[in-house]
Enzyme design. Sequence first.
Site, PDB file in Angstrom:
ATOM      1  N   TYR A 140       0.908  -1.026   0.043  1.00 50.68           N
ATOM      2  CA  TYR A 140      -0.068   0.131  -0.054  1.00 50.68           C
ATOM      3  C   TYR A 140       0.727   1.452   0.072  1.00 50.68           C
ATOM      4  O   TYR A 140       1.998   1.029   0.359  1.00 50.68           O
ATOM      5  CB  TYR A 140      -0.931  -0.107   1.091  1.00 50.68           C
ATOM      6  CG  TYR A 140      -0.214   0.482   2.406  1.00 50.68           C
ATOM      7  CD1 TYR A 140       0.618  -0.651   3.042  1.00 50.68           C
ATOM      8  CD2 TYR A 140      -0.595   1.401   3.188  1.00 50.68           C
ATOM      9  CE1 TYR A 140       1.160  -0.464   4.422  1.00 50.68           C
ATOM     10  CE2 TYR A 140       0.138   1.667   4.392  1.00 50.68           C
ATOM     11  CZ  TYR A 140       1.006   0.847   4.972  1.00 50.68           C
ATOM     12  OH  TYR A 140       1.567   1.017   6.119  1.00 50.68           O
ATOM     13  N   ARG A 168       8.233   4.245  -4.700  1.00 48.81           N
ATOM     14  CA  ARG A 168       8.103   3.130  -3.598  1.00 48.81           C
ATOM     15  C   ARG A 168       7.270   2.020  -3.572  1.00 48.81           C
ATOM     16  O   ARG A 168       7.435   0.884  -3.390  1.00 48.81           O
ATOM     17  CB  ARG A 168       7.991   4.066  -2.221  1.00 48.81           C
ATOM     18  CG  ARG A 168       8.013   3.040  -1.103  1.00 48.81           C
ATOM     19  CD  ARG A 168       8.195   3.677   0.353  1.00 48.81           C
ATOM     20  NE  ARG A 168       6.857   4.242   0.682  1.00 48.81           N
ATOM     21  CZ  ARG A 168       6.489   4.834   1.667  1.00 48.81           C
ATOM     22  NH1 ARG A 168       7.449   5.194   2.564  1.00 48.81           N
ATOM     23  NH2 ARG A 168       5.486   5.488   1.940  1.00 48.81           N
ATOM     24  N   ARG A 190      -7.487 -20.234  -2.700  1.00 48.06           N
ATOM     25  CA  ARG A 190      -6.416 -20.202  -1.597  1.00 48.06           C
ATOM     26  C   ARG A 190      -5.565 -21.446  -1.514  1.00 48.06           C
ATOM     27  O   ARG A 190      -5.753 -22.540  -1.587  1.00 48.06           O
ATOM     28  CB  ARG A 190      -7.304 -20.111  -0.176  1.00 48.06           C
ATOM     29  CG  ARG A 190      -6.279 -19.662   1.004  1.00 48.06           C
ATOM     30  CD  ARG A 190      -7.081 -19.886   2.256  1.00 48.06           C
ATOM     31  NE  ARG A 190      -6.268 -19.460   3.281  1.00 48.06           N
ATOM     32  CZ  ARG A 190      -5.164 -20.217   3.714  1.00 48.06           C
ATOM     33  NH1 ARG A 190      -4.936 -21.492   3.615  1.00 48.06           N
ATOM     34  NH2 ARG A 190      -4.294 -19.774   4.675  1.00 48.06           N
ATOM     35  N   HIS A 244      -0.947 -21.513  -0.956  1.00 49.57           N
ATOM     36  CA  HIS A 244      -0.048 -20.356  -0.536  1.00 49.57           C
ATOM     37  C   HIS A 244       0.976 -19.771  -1.859  1.00 49.57           C
ATOM     38  O   HIS A 244       1.382 -18.709  -2.072  1.00 49.57           O
ATOM     39  CB  HIS A 244       0.954 -20.814   0.515  1.00 49.57           C
ATOM     40  CG  HIS A 244       0.510 -20.950   1.844  1.00 49.57           C
ATOM     41  ND1 HIS A 244      -0.830 -21.637   2.164  1.00 49.57           N
ATOM     42  CD2 HIS A 244       0.766 -20.597   2.788  1.00 49.57           C
ATOM     43  CE1 HIS A 244      -0.929 -21.607   3.486  1.00 49.57           C
ATOM     44  NE2 HIS A 244      -0.012 -20.666   3.815  1.00 49.57           N
ATOM     45  N   LYS A 298       6.500  -1.987   2.003  1.00 46.20           N
ATOM     46  CA  LYS A 298       5.400  -1.252   2.382  1.00 46.20           C
ATOM     47  C   LYS A 298       4.165  -2.420   2.199  1.00 46.20           C
ATOM     48  O   LYS A 298       3.343  -2.118   1.392  1.00 46.20           O
ATOM     49  CB  LYS A 298       5.131  -0.034   1.897  1.00 46.20           C
ATOM     50  CG  LYS A 298       4.035   0.702   2.810  1.00 46.20           C
ATOM     51  CD  LYS A 298       4.274   2.168   2.549  1.00 46.20           C
ATOM     52  CE  LYS A 298       3.303   3.200   3.174  1.00 46.20           C
ATOM     53  NZ  LYS A 298       3.148   3.127   4.434  1.00 46.20           N
ATOM     54  N   GLU A 329      12.106   2.192  14.264  1.00 42.72           N
ATOM     55  CA  GLU A 329      11.030   3.086  13.884  1.00 42.72           C
ATOM     56  C   GLU A 329       9.894   3.044  14.734  1.00 42.72           C
ATOM     57  O   GLU A 329       9.682   2.267  15.572  1.00 42.72           O
ATOM     58  CB  GLU A 329      10.761   3.097  12.473  1.00 42.72           C
ATOM     59  CG  GLU A 329      10.162   1.663  12.001  1.00 42.72           C
ATOM     60  CD  GLU A 329       9.949   1.604  10.401  1.00 42.72           C
ATOM     61  OE1 GLU A 329       9.528   2.530   9.933  1.00 42.72           O
ATOM     62  OE2 GLU A 329      10.014   0.406  10.206  1.00 42.72           O
ATOM     63  N   LEU A 382      10.977   1.185   7.299  1.00 40.98           N
ATOM     64  CA  LEU A 382      10.551   1.618   5.997  1.00 40.98           C
ATOM     65  C   LEU A 382      11.023   2.883   5.667  1.00 40.98           C
ATOM     66  O   LEU A 382      11.128   3.866   6.507  1.00 40.98           O
ATOM     67  CB  LEU A 382       8.789   1.893   6.054  1.00 40.98           C
ATOM     68  CG  LEU A 382       8.274   2.405   4.686  1.00 40.98           C
ATOM     69  CD1 LEU A 382       8.193   1.254   3.903  1.00 40.98           C
ATOM     70  CD2 LEU A 382       6.912   2.988   5.051  1.00 40.98           C
TER      71      LEU A 382
HETATM   72  N1  PMP Z   1       7.504   3.546   8.982  1.00 41.83           N
HETATM   73  C1  PMP Z   1       6.223   2.945   9.093  1.00 41.83           C
HETATM   74  C2  PMP Z   1       6.381   1.462   9.563  1.00 41.83           C
HETATM   75  C3  PMP Z   1       5.207   3.318   8.316  1.00 41.83           C
HETATM   76  O1  PMP Z   1       4.019   2.492   8.125  1.00 41.83           O
HETATM   77  C4  PMP Z   1       5.023   4.665   7.787  1.00 41.83           C
HETATM   78  C5  PMP Z   1       3.914   5.286   7.187  1.00 41.83           C
HETATM   79  N2  PMP Z   1       3.422   4.444   6.228  1.00 41.83           N
HETATM   80  C6  PMP Z   1       6.083   5.552   7.938  1.00 41.83           C
HETATM   81  C7  PMP Z   1       7.429   4.700   8.435  1.00 41.83           C
HETATM   82  C8  PMP Z   1       6.383   6.864   7.298  1.00 41.83           C
HETATM   83  O2  PMP Z   1       6.454   6.629   5.900  1.00 41.83           O
HETATM   84  P1  PMP Z   1       6.152   7.970   5.217  1.00 41.83           P
HETATM   85  O3  PMP Z   1       6.785   9.077   5.593  1.00 41.83           O
HETATM   86  O4  PMP Z   1       6.309   7.547   3.855  1.00 41.83           O
HETATM   87  O5  PMP Z   1       4.466   8.095   5.629  1.00 41.83           O
END
Ligand code: PMP
Length: 287
Positions: free
Chosen positions: A33, A52, A100, A102, A147, A180, A205
Amino acid sequence: MGRLAYVNGRFVPHRKGQVHIEDRGYQFADGVYEVVPVADGHPVDENLHLDRLEYSLSALRIAMPMRREVLKLVSHEVIRRNKLTNGLLYMQVTRGVAHRDHKFPKHAKPALVMTAKQTKPPGAAELNAGLGVVTRPDIRWKRPDIKSISLLPNCLAKQEAVEAGAGEAWLVDEAGRVTEGSSTNAWIVTKDKRVITREAERRILNGITRRVLLNIMQAEGYSFEERPFTLEEAESASEAFLTSSSNFVMPVTKIDRRMVGNGEPGPLTQALRKAYIASFAPDGSIQ
Ligand code: PMP
């Protein structure tokens, strides 16, 4: 007209948007996403988000559901039909619908859903208070750089944060270093005014807000380092903040039970929030 969603080629009322029960996103979280900020009706840093999206899809060997230019047209239409001025555009691509099993299906077509949501930037009171974060072990898989819509550990951590009266959870690796937040990137400012955030390897991310802010800091001559920081460093930092498409740059004023600095948003954090917002809304309409 109310909110509209784009679901596999059609615009439908948001509350009627549905996907198939054998969509692999529903069965296996087999999809990715993007969340794109929208300011004054325009997507912010659109190409970085689409880069991304392509990166995440190719890591999972899912095809782009349509060419980038068409994807842009559709997303602009989602913004337009929802009369979105300031808010968030959500897009989700899954591997598609298949019995379904895998292993990857031979003939599934990627499924695409987009929605739009109007949001209100935080007011002065919220910004002055900043957010409290709690720390939790990072129990995610080893590819948070993708993501993926598989967000259960992130949801569990956020829920624990909320139950502890905090706004976000900072995730900590086996070596005691912050990776993070559950949906945000984590930053501190040391006593000698160096801004620190973890480098974008596979353990985090690579936030678009993070990347744009690093570029701004580079251009404006801030002193910064991309490296992991420990929880102890965070606790003795003079400032802390988090970044994301929905929070922009948000002060963090408490980590677990300890105040960061004097417990108020720091001057560097405030300057960076201003600078980041000015990169897409130079007219001062957003604080
Ligand atoms: N880390 C994670 C785990 C996230 O889900 C997000 C937001 N989706 C971010 C960092 C921040 O990313 P962005 O600045 O692209 O929103």
